[in-house]
Design an enzyme around this catalytic site. Structure first.
Site, PDB file in Angstrom:
ATOM      1  CG  ASP A  98      -2.302   0.233   0.796  1.00  0.00           C
ATOM      2  OD1 ASP A  98      -2.462   1.484   0.515  1.00  0.00           O
ATOM      3  OD2 ASP A  98      -3.175  -0.385   1.508  1.00  0.00           O
ATOM      4  CG  ASP A 200      -5.114   5.178   0.908  1.00  0.00           C
ATOM      5  OD1 ASP A 200      -5.931   4.492   1.207  1.00  0.00           O
ATOM      6  OD2 ASP A 200      -4.885   6.368   1.584  1.00  0.00           O
ATOM      7  CD  GLU A 255      -9.096   4.296  -1.892  1.00  0.00           C
ATOM      8  OE1 GLU A 255      -9.974   3.950  -1.343  1.00  0.00           O
ATOM      9  OE2 GLU A 255      -8.280   5.025  -1.351  1.00  0.00           O
ATOM     10  CG  HIS A 327      -9.266  -1.844   4.151  1.00  0.00           C
ATOM     11  ND1 HIS A 327      -9.167  -1.863   2.906  1.00  0.00           N
ATOM     12  CD2 HIS A 327      -8.833  -0.707   4.586  1.00  0.00           C
ATOM     13  CE1 HIS A 327      -8.484  -0.642   2.358  1.00  0.00           C
ATOM     14  NE2 HIS A 327      -8.229  -0.115   3.527  1.00  0.00           N
ATOM     15  CG  ASP A 328     -11.631   1.707   3.120  1.00  0.00           C
ATOM     16  OD1 ASP A 328     -11.254   1.349   4.405  1.00  0.00           O
ATOM     17  OD2 ASP A 328     -11.140   2.013   2.225  1.00  0.00           O
TER      18      ASP A 328
END
Ligand code: ISL
Ligand code: CA
Length: 557
Positions: A98, A200, A255, A327-328
């Site tokens: 990440d 990210d 993202e 995960h969000d």
């Protein structure tokens, strides 16, 4: 663009805190991941995306980085990380890290220096502004996690911008020095042998000059139009690509929240030299009402139209990521399928069928492959996530919503739904830890767990295994052209992938009742053979009806 490994990959996302704890402190760690590599091999995935493991005070579980070149103590050491990389590679699994560079932690040395004085050489690594002449905040932007996007710092009597939490100051990409620091940090990891980055919140890194006021409230927050896909975003990504990424055989996935098709193509177009694929967010707004985390009913045609727009729009021009959970966001089977005991397994398989038969690179988020579900904790004290906690306390303060209503939104949208620990077996704490887990385990672990899934040939796990194998065997899944049918149908999602003379026919029933299925009149599918289905089906004739949550895939050669 042909033959790129990342187009053929199936990527498994690991949220390290919740994957496997090796030392009984209740927190998942790198050694825990190493101990489960055989499991990933058995599943068949070819790449891991590891959520942040860098040093961090954990205000946002690692998405607030205080040292970009070292590992968080909770997770292990740089040496153990090297061992993880080595072990993954030994098993032919690549590692994507990440990259969190829209913001850092306020405990990062860069920020410590930046805040120390107006003329510090790193002052411009962050975005500092004075109050307006009338004493009000520099602008009206709101942070994604609630509250204003500005925080006052008394040392220099200025405010810094933070689009996320107060402890996550935004980095200033206009500073060339900052961009060089980021490039050198990326080289540090690439030189260690990693296979790429998941970037990210990358579409937020360029802010509109002058930081003008935003237009009122919206998702995710006021001011959004001035920093989502800002003026220099493509220039910055191109620079990272030419200066760093193009020197390595690596992949990048960005993202990009709420971007339009044109930008999606510009980000991921093969001739543009920016990033390899986008990870877009459009589907996630579908079940949200006007107010934050307000639950809104959705109908299948909306869902399909979002998917079709991107499938058709990027075809031959860019590349998409395919995901139904991360995960969000809440667990896919609870959100788009049906997590009742009757339909959990079959609907999880149906959604998986979709995610592995569209065009793009499929992602599997840990636990999705065993059909893990959302969780409903009664007390806010059982939740850890900063977004959930801020949401709860802000709403509690205004008294606009009842407690039940607030909790209903958290149960529906809260990020901890997908952050409860991986359910490995039915022993205490689901085999995740011998200690006290950092967040409670989903109480359904005794029936939903890896051990159970591995022992049952009809499990969700074994279905995922087949899908992953299928992708390796059928090039049509990578390159096949996408067409969809019956777009207004409220229950069925029907589409084809076409490559030369081959047609792959996919039909999915999103409802809990039996639906009639007619073969679209322009398709000749005689002689098709069954590739995969989540029910028993005839090998060589396409069924005329689909049972609840049934998924079928037939190949016409
Ligand atoms: O703003 C949003 C929701 O409020 C999203 O559109 C946002 O872009 C997304 O949540 C960004 O997520 C990523 O960055 C966050 C981190 O908390 C998430 O876990 C991560 O996936 C800040 O680093
Ligand atoms: Ca641990």
């Amino acid at each position: 663009m042909e033959g790129k490994w990342w187009k053929e990959a199936v990527i498994y996302q690991i949220y390290p805190r919740s994957f496997m704890d090796s030392n009984g402190d209740g927190i998942g760690d790198l050694k825990g991941i190493i101990s489960k590599i055989d499991y990933l091999v058995e599943l068949g995935v070819s790449c891991v995306w590891l959520c942040p493991v860098y040093k961090s005070p954990n205000c946002d579980n690692g998405y607030d980085i205080s040292d970009y070149r070292d590992i968080m103590d909770d997770f292990g050491t740089l040496e153990i990380w090297e061992e993880l990389l080595h072990e993954l590679h030994k098993h032919n699994i690549r590692l994507v890290m990440d990259l969190v560079v829209n913001h850092s932690s306020d405990e990062n040395q860069w920020f410590v220096e930046s805040r120390s004085s107006l003329d510090n050489p790193k002052r411009d690594y962050y975005i500092w502004r004075s109050a307006k002449p009338d004493g009000s905040l520099p602008n009206n932007w709101m942070a994604c996690f609630g509250g204003p996007a500005w925080e006052y710092d008394k040392t220099t009597d200025q405010y810094y911008l933070h689009l996320f939490a107060i402890k996550q100051p935004d980095l200033n990409w206009e500073s060339q020095h900052l961009r060089e620091e980021i490039q050198s940090m990326m080289k540090f990891w690439l030189d260690k042998g990693i296979d790429g980055f998941r970037m990210d919140a990358i579409s937020y890194i360029s802010k509109v000059a002058g930081l003008p006021d935003g237009k009122g409230k919206g998702e995710p927050g006021t001011g959004f139009e001035h920093y989502a896909q800002g003026p220099h975003i493509h220039e910055y990504l191109h620079e990272l690509n030419t200066k760093v990424l193009s020197n390595y055989d690596c992949m990048t996935v960005g993202e990009v929240s709420y971007v339009d098709l044109k930008d999606g193509i510009d980000f991921s177009g093969p001739d543009r030299q920016e990033i390899n694929m986008i990870y877009m967010y459009d589907l996630l707004g579908m079940d949200k009402g006007e107010k934050r985390w307000q639950i809104r009913d959705w109908k299948l045609p909306e869902f399909k139209s979002i998917i079709c727009k991107w499938q058709k729009g990027l075809s031959g021009k860019g590349w998409n990521s395919l995901y139904i959970s991360n995960h969000d966001i809440p667990r896919a089977v609870s959100r788009y399928g049906n997590d009742s005991p009757e339909y959990r397994i079959v609907s999880a398989k149906m959604l998986a069928t979709m995610n592995h038969t569209l065009q793009g690179t499929p992602y599997i988020y840990q636990g999705e492959e065993i059909g893990m579900t959302n969780v409903k904790f009664d007390s806010i004290d059982d939740y850890d996530d900063i977004e959930i906690r801020n949401f709860y306390y802000e709403n509690e303060e205004t008294h606009e919503r009842t407690r039940e209503d607030i909790m209903a939104s958290i149960h529906h949208f809260g990020r901890d739904n997908s952050r409860t620990p991986m359910q490995w077996d039915s022993s205490p704490n689901a085999g995740f830890t011998t200690g006290k887990p950092w967040i409670k385990i989903n109480p359904n672990y005794q029936s939903i767990n890896v051990a159970e899934s591995l022992s049952d040939p009809n499990s969700v796990f074994h279905y995922y295994q087949k899908l992953i194998k299928m992708r390796k065997e059928l090039p049509i899944l990578i390159d096949g052209h996408f067409d969809s049918y019956y777009e207004d149908d409220l229950n069925l999602f029907v589409y084809t992938r076409t490559l030369e003379n081959q047609v792959l026919f996919i039909a999915l029933n999103f409802s809990n009742s039996t639906q009639n299925l007619a073969i679209p009149s322009n398709l000749s599918l005689e002689g098709s053979k069954l590739v995969i289905s989540n029910y028993e089906n005839d090998e060589s004739s396409i069924p005329k009806q689909l049972r609840p949550y049934e998924a079928i895939v037939y190949l016409k050669n």
